[in-house]
Design a protein around this motif. Structure first.
Motif, PDB file in Angstrom:
ATOM      1  N   ASP A 284      28.440  35.773  42.047  1.00 22.58           N
ATOM      2  CA  ASP A 284      28.047  36.389  43.310  1.00 22.58           C
ATOM      3  C   ASP A 284      29.222  36.520  43.930  1.00 22.58           C
ATOM      4  O   ASP A 284      29.315  37.659  44.674  1.00 22.58           O
ATOM      5  CB  ASP A 284      27.176  35.354  43.997  1.00 22.58           C
ATOM      6  N   VAL A 285      30.487  36.012  43.871  1.00 15.64           N
ATOM      7  CA  VAL A 285      31.587  36.282  44.504  1.00 15.64           C
ATOM      8  C   VAL A 285      32.323  37.339  43.742  1.00 15.64           C
ATOM      9  O   VAL A 285      32.734  38.241  44.668  1.00 15.64           O
ATOM     10  CB  VAL A 285      32.599  34.957  44.600  1.00 15.64           C
ATOM     11  N   PHE A 286      32.076  37.555  42.366  1.00 14.85           N
ATOM     12  CA  PHE A 286      32.616  38.568  41.795  1.00 14.85           C
ATOM     13  C   PHE A 286      31.953  39.925  42.317  1.00 14.85           C
ATOM     14  O   PHE A 286      32.643  40.965  42.327  1.00 14.85           O
ATOM     15  CB  PHE A 286      32.588  38.307  40.309  1.00 14.85           C
ATOM     16  N   PHE A 287      30.534  39.994  42.506  1.00 16.62           N
ATOM     17  CA  PHE A 287      30.004  41.043  42.842  1.00 16.62           C
ATOM     18  C   PHE A 287      30.091  41.229  44.349  1.00 16.62           C
ATOM     19  O   PHE A 287      30.227  42.653  44.773  1.00 16.62           O
ATOM     20  CB  PHE A 287      28.491  40.728  42.830  1.00 16.62           C
ATOM     21  N   HIS A 288      30.510  40.372  45.229  1.00 13.05           N
ATOM     22  CA  HIS A 288      31.030  40.637  46.668  1.00 13.05           C
ATOM     23  C   HIS A 288      32.231  41.378  46.465  1.00 13.05           C
ATOM     24  O   HIS A 288      32.535  42.347  47.308  1.00 13.05           O
ATOM     25  CB  HIS A 288      31.209  39.248  47.336  1.00 13.05           C
ATOM     26  N   MET A 289      33.308  40.915  45.470  1.00 22.03           N
ATOM     27  CA  MET A 289      34.311  41.542  45.668  1.00 22.03           C
ATOM     28  C   MET A 289      34.281  43.106  45.030  1.00 22.03           C
ATOM     29  O   MET A 289      34.881  43.959  45.984  1.00 22.03           O
ATOM     30  CB  MET A 289      35.250  40.845  44.606  1.00 22.03           C
ATOM     31  N   LEU A 290      33.492  43.178  44.255  1.00 24.04           N
ATOM     32  CA  LEU A 290      33.157  44.424  43.691  1.00 24.04           C
ATOM     33  C   LEU A 290      32.556  45.658  44.862  1.00 24.04           C
ATOM     34  O   LEU A 290      32.979  46.783  44.929  1.00 24.04           O
ATOM     35  CB  LEU A 290      32.226  44.757  42.542  1.00 24.04           C
ATOM     36  N   ARG A 291      31.634  45.052  45.580  1.00 30.98           N
ATOM     37  CA  ARG A 291      30.906  45.804  46.478  1.00 30.98           C
ATOM     38  C   ARG A 291      31.935  46.031  47.718  1.00 30.98           C
ATOM     39  O   ARG A 291      31.879  46.963  48.467  1.00 30.98           O
ATOM     40  CB  ARG A 291      29.494  44.904  47.282  1.00 30.98           C
ATOM     41  N   ASP A 330      41.120  54.082  40.343  1.00 28.38           N
ATOM     42  CA  ASP A 330      42.015  53.886  39.234  1.00 28.38           C
ATOM     43  C   ASP A 330      42.008  52.719  38.394  1.00 28.38           C
ATOM     44  O   ASP A 330      42.595  52.541  37.172  1.00 28.38           O
ATOM     45  CB  ASP A 330      43.430  53.994  39.719  1.00 28.38           C
ATOM     46  N   MET A 331      41.083  51.622  38.796  1.00 23.15           N
ATOM     47  CA  MET A 331      40.728  50.431  38.024  1.00 23.15           C
ATOM     48  C   MET A 331      39.922  50.450  37.169  1.00 23.15           C
ATOM     49  O   MET A 331      38.729  51.184  37.264  1.00 23.15           O
ATOM     50  CB  MET A 331      40.381  49.332  39.182  1.00 23.15           C
ATOM     51  N   TYR A 332      39.806  49.848  35.979  1.00 27.86           N
ATOM     52  CA  TYR A 332      39.057  49.632  34.716  1.00 27.86           C
ATOM     53  C   TYR A 332      38.354  48.257  35.172  1.00 27.86           C
ATOM     54  O   TYR A 332      38.774  47.440  35.835  1.00 27.86           O
ATOM     55  CB  TYR A 332      39.836  49.558  33.526  1.00 27.86           C
ATOM     56  N   PRO A 333      37.188  48.195  34.275  1.00 27.39           N
ATOM     57  CA  PRO A 333      36.555  46.846  34.393  1.00 27.39           C
ATOM     58  C   PRO A 333      37.296  45.860  34.149  1.00 27.39           C
ATOM     59  O   PRO A 333      37.139  44.935  34.977  1.00 27.39           O
ATOM     60  CB  PRO A 333      35.278  47.024  33.502  1.00 27.39           C
ATOM     61  N   GLU A 334      38.098  45.707  33.149  1.00 29.48           N
ATOM     62  CA  GLU A 334      38.856  44.654  32.863  1.00 29.48           C
ATOM     63  C   GLU A 334      39.874  44.112  33.819  1.00 29.48           C
ATOM     64  O   GLU A 334      40.404  43.199  34.106  1.00 29.48           O
ATOM     65  CB  GLU A 334      39.597  44.629  31.598  1.00 29.48           C
ATOM     66  N   ASP A 335      40.306  45.287  34.955  1.00 30.30           N
ATOM     67  CA  ASP A 335      41.210  45.213  35.797  1.00 30.30           C
ATOM     68  C   ASP A 335      40.699  44.283  36.999  1.00 30.30           C
ATOM     69  O   ASP A 335      41.275  43.656  37.735  1.00 30.30           O
ATOM     70  CB  ASP A 335      41.802  46.382  36.336  1.00 30.30           C
ATOM     71  N   PHE A 336      39.413  44.592  37.098  1.00 29.34           N
ATOM     72  CA  PHE A 336      38.536  43.891  38.250  1.00 29.34           C
ATOM     73  C   PHE A 336      38.398  42.553  37.723  1.00 29.34           C
ATOM     74  O   PHE A 336      38.599  41.627  38.662  1.00 29.34           O
ATOM     75  CB  PHE A 336      37.226  44.455  38.470  1.00 29.34           C
ATOM     76  N   GLN A 337      38.000  42.147  36.542  1.00 36.02           N
ATOM     77  CA  GLN A 337      37.895  40.950  36.051  1.00 36.02           C
ATOM     78  C   GLN A 337      39.339  40.151  36.274  1.00 36.02           C
ATOM     79  O   GLN A 337      39.383  38.828  36.627  1.00 36.02           O
ATOM     80  CB  GLN A 337      37.470  40.841  34.560  1.00 36.02           C
ATOM     81  N   HIS A 338      40.375  40.779  35.804  1.00 33.53           N
ATOM     82  CA  HIS A 338      41.890  40.214  35.862  1.00 33.53           C
ATOM     83  C   HIS A 338      42.150  40.038  37.419  1.00 33.53           C
ATOM     84  O   HIS A 338      42.484  38.924  37.592  1.00 33.53           O
ATOM     85  CB  HIS A 338      42.939  41.085  35.530  1.00 33.53           C
ATOM     86  N   LEU A 339      41.879  40.860  38.258  1.00 36.14           N
ATOM     87  CA  LEU A 339      41.920  40.492  39.988  1.00 36.14           C
ATOM     88  C   LEU A 339      41.191  39.302  40.317  1.00 36.14           C
ATOM     89  O   LEU A 339      41.639  38.640  41.018  1.00 36.14           O
ATOM     90  CB  LEU A 339      41.504  41.823  40.437  1.00 36.14           C
ATOM     91  N   PHE A 340      39.887  39.147  39.682  1.00 37.06           N
ATOM     92  CA  PHE A 340      39.076  37.880  40.200  1.00 37.06           C
ATOM     93  C   PHE A 340      39.695  36.715  39.742  1.00 37.06           C
ATOM     94  O   PHE A 340      39.871  35.962  40.386  1.00 37.06           O
ATOM     95  CB  PHE A 340      37.656  38.280  39.674  1.00 37.06           C
ATOM     96  N   GLU A 341      40.203  36.977  38.399  1.00 38.67           N
ATOM     97  CA  GLU A 341      40.607  35.543  37.824  1.00 38.67           C
ATOM     98  C   GLU A 341      41.768  35.093  38.579  1.00 38.67           C
ATOM     99  O   GLU A 341      42.147  33.908  38.604  1.00 38.67           O
ATOM    100  CB  GLU A 341      40.869  35.884  36.296  1.00 38.67           C
ATOM    101  N   THR A 342      42.791  36.393  38.795  1.00 38.25           N
ATOM    102  CA  THR A 342      43.979  36.101  39.456  1.00 38.25           C
ATOM    103  C   THR A 342      43.699  35.070  40.843  1.00 38.25           C
ATOM    104  O   THR A 342      44.513  34.390  41.165  1.00 38.25           O
ATOM    105  CB  THR A 342      44.712  37.243  39.740  1.00 38.25           C
TER     106      THR A 342
END
Length: 364
Positions: A284-291, A330-342
């Motif tokens: 849910d936090v990950f989706f909040h970040m995307l939204r 300009d971000m790819y899906p794995e970029d957002f996952q990396h951002l979240f994990e960071t």
């Protein structure tokens, strides 16, 4: 329960489940497979798109769901059905299980059965059910027909559900399908054509169900084989080029053509989709970040970071190896996952995320 798609760019909604591929346009209504080097694939699951013109597909309007007319597409060409079976079955000769969503006249159903597969036909239009059941009597139990709409499984507003609307638990328990560990292969394959009126919403719901391991994904890493309009597929995959059958880069098409042609995509979640930082419990936090990011998808990522986390934005960008001018698009899906994990793994602050008033409304 699912994430609203307000302000979200469809490219990343779909690409979050995908790897890059290459389109192939054929005027004959068939599909030509085109190999894609593994080095060029990006994303969180296997993804193979193929473009199919509207030849071989039929349309029908049915008055269901509160008497509101809904247009559906069906496969009407045996040639298209045979091509699909070759893609779906591959070299396997053993009996595979398929969930066919809204098979309609049953053209693809027959082709799958002739290949030796077992089919569960989920049909939402009662008009087609008698002929499908009649076909089932001729194949020694290899065809099960259920009055159900796959794309309306697990609706947000539960209440009292009546077929064709139902929960995935009701459906899978009725069919005797048990949940499989995430580490195993796909327990079954589903194939269908996304509803033309709400393709994007359907894709978002699938994405939410995947990351939360709910709905159909409670039962394992299901493989989805879906048709979407070329328009939606182009918008969902801006990093892909479109090619003709002879390998030439295709010209841009008119909007009407993009809405008529259909792209065939295959999506299978990776075994390692979830990490120590991203889990079905904090999605849910990950989706909040995307939204939050896609509320202004043309803005710079650094501008969003200030409202997402108290951690220094420049430090985060250095960690994910992005410059200060990078934009959300300009971000790819794995970029957002990396951002979240960071951000999740950062030791710079006791509080990782800034929550605002609509955080509680992300998952309804």
């Amino acid at each position: 329960m699912w994430v609203p798609g307000v302000g979200l760019l469809s490219r990343l909604m779909l690409s979050a489940l995908t790897r890059a591929g290459r389109f192939c346009i054929l005027k004959s209504g068939a599909v030509r497979l085109m190999d894609v080097p593994a080095v060029n694939r990006r994303g969180l699951s296997d993804y193979y798109p193929h473009l199919m013109p509207s030849v071989g597909f039929g349309k029908s309007s049915s008055r269901v769901y509160r008497c509101r007319s809904e247009t559906k597409r069906y496969i009407t060409s045996p040639r298209v059905a045979e091509t699909l079976v070759r893609i779906l079955r591959g070299k396997r000769k053993s009996c595979q299980l398929f969930l066919e969503c809204n098979p309609g006249p049953g053209i693809l159903t027959r082709a799958l059965l002739e290949s030796g597969a077992k089919v569960i036909a989920l049909e939402s239009d009662e008009t087609f059910i008698p002929q499908l059941k009649s076909l089932g009597k001729k194949v020694n139990g290899r065809l099960e027909v259920v009055y159900c709409d796959f794309f309306k499984l697990d609706p947000r507003s539960r209440g009292i559900l009546t077929p064709p609307v139902m929960t995935s638990d009701m459906l899978f328990q009725y069919l005797g399908i048990e949940a499989q560990p995430w580490s195993k292969g796909a327990p079954l394959k589903a194939i269908g054509i996304l509803p033309p009126k709400n393709e994007r919403s359907a894709l978002w719901k699938l994405l939410h169900d995947l990351y939360s391991c709910t709905s159909i994904y409670k039962y394992g890493r299901l493989e989805l084989n879906l048709f979407i309009t070329e328009k939606e597929c182009r918008e969902s995959c801006l990093s892909f080029d479109t090619y003709t059958a002879n390998g030439q880069l295709a010209k841009q098409k008119h909007r009407e053509s993009l809405e008529q042609n259909l792209c065939f995509i295959q999506l299978t979640p990776h075994r390692n989709l979830f990490t120590g930082s991203l889990t079905p419990f904090n999605y849910d936090v990950f989706f909040h970040m995307l939204r939050q990011c896609f509320m202004k998808r043309n803005a710079k990522l650094i501008d969003h970071l200030h409202s997402l986390s108290p951690i220094d934005a420049m430090h985060i960008l250095k960690q994910i190896k992005k410059n200060k001018d990078v934009k959300v698009i300009d971000m790819y899906p794995e970029d957002f996952q990396h951002l979240f994990e960071t951000i999740e793994c950062s030791k710079d602050d006791n509080y990782k995320w800034l929550y605002d008033d609509f955080m509680e409304d992300v998952i309804i």
